[in-house]
Design a protein around this motif. Structure first.
Motif, PDB file in Angstrom:
ATOM      1  N   LEU A  84      24.402  10.731  25.450  1.00 46.15           N
ATOM      2  CA  LEU A  84      24.505  11.344  24.119  1.00 46.15           C
ATOM      3  C   LEU A  84      23.756  12.679  24.070  1.00 46.15           C
ATOM      4  O   LEU A  84      24.240  13.637  23.463  1.00 46.15           O
ATOM      5  N   ALA A  85      22.603  12.755  24.711  1.00 49.93           N
ATOM      6  CA  ALA A  85      21.844  14.013  24.744  1.00 49.93           C
ATOM      7  C   ALA A  85      22.605  15.085  25.521  1.00 49.93           C
ATOM      8  O   ALA A  85      22.658  16.247  25.101  1.00 49.93           O
ATOM      9  N   ALA A  86      23.208  14.708  26.635  1.00 47.70           N
ATOM     10  CA  ALA A  86      23.975  15.666  27.430  1.00 47.70           C
ATOM     11  C   ALA A  86      25.172  16.177  26.642  1.00 47.70           C
ATOM     12  O   ALA A  86      25.490  17.370  26.682  1.00 47.70           O
ATOM     13  N   GLU A  87      25.817  15.303  25.902  1.00 43.25           N
ATOM     14  CA  GLU A  87      26.966  15.724  25.098  1.00 43.25           C
ATOM     15  C   GLU A  87      26.529  16.692  24.000  1.00 43.25           C
ATOM     16  O   GLU A  87      27.195  17.688  23.738  1.00 43.25           O
ATOM     17  N   ARG A  88      25.394  16.416  23.350  1.00 41.93           N
ATOM     18  CA  ARG A  88      24.887  17.334  22.319  1.00 41.93           C
ATOM     19  C   ARG A  88      24.587  18.706  22.919  1.00 41.93           C
ATOM     20  O   ARG A  88      24.921  19.729  22.326  1.00 41.93           O
ATOM     21  N   ARG A  89      23.975  18.721  24.099  1.00 39.70           N
ATOM     22  CA  ARG A  89      23.677  20.003  24.757  1.00 39.70           C
ATOM     23  C   ARG A  89      24.961  20.736  25.115  1.00 39.70           C
ATOM     24  O   ARG A  89      25.072  21.946  24.931  1.00 39.70           O
ATOM     25  N   ASP A  93      26.194  24.342  23.731  1.00 43.29           N
ATOM     26  CA  ASP A  93      26.458  25.458  24.648  1.00 43.29           C
ATOM     27  C   ASP A  93      27.831  26.082  24.440  1.00 43.29           C
ATOM     28  O   ASP A  93      28.000  27.287  24.641  1.00 43.29           O
ATOM     29  N   ILE A  94      28.824  25.268  24.044  1.00 43.21           N
ATOM     30  CA  ILE A  94      30.169  25.823  23.879  1.00 43.21           C
ATOM     31  C   ILE A  94      30.392  26.358  22.461  1.00 43.21           C
ATOM     32  O   ILE A  94      31.400  27.006  22.209  1.00 43.21           O
ATOM     33  N   ALA A  95      29.473  26.062  21.557  1.00 50.83           N
ATOM     34  CA  ALA A  95      29.630  26.509  20.161  1.00 50.83           C
ATOM     35  C   ALA A  95      29.279  27.974  19.992  1.00 50.83           C
ATOM     36  O   ALA A  95      28.785  28.675  20.742  1.00 50.83           O
TER      37      ALA A  95
END
Length: 95
Positions: A84-89, A93-95
């Motif tokens: 979940l933390a990796a997905e948030r990062r 990053d893509i935002a």
């Protein structure tokens, strides 16, 4: 472990877990609204998470209320936390 990793492959299931990992109990109706998913689709995803032992469900009239499984082994919780933390990062990053 394989069942847990398989359960984590779907973006909708990860999004539902992110909500549940925030605490509290959430009904399918709440998850449907927040994730823009149909009842049948959301129920199917939650069934997969429950079968993997990641979440637990409690029937409340016509709905099932889900929560993070309090008995999940700490090392498995750590895996989910990391995903979940990796997905948030990644989303940041893509935002």
């Amino acid at each position: 472990m394989q069942e847990i990793l398989t359960a984590l492959t779907d973006p909708t299931r990860r999004a539902a877990l992110a909500i549940l990992w925030g605490g509290g109990e959430h009904c399918v109706c709440d998850l449907m609204a927040r994730l823009d998913a149909s009842q049948s689709r959301m129920s199917r995803h939650m069934k997969i998470l429950a079968q993997a032992g990641i979440v637990t469900g409690r029937r409340d009239a016509q709905w099932v209320r889900y929560t993070r499984n309090p008995n999940l082994a700490p090392d498995l919780s750590a895996v989910i936390d990391a995903v979940l933390a990796a997905e948030r990062r990644f989303e940041k990053d893509i935002a």
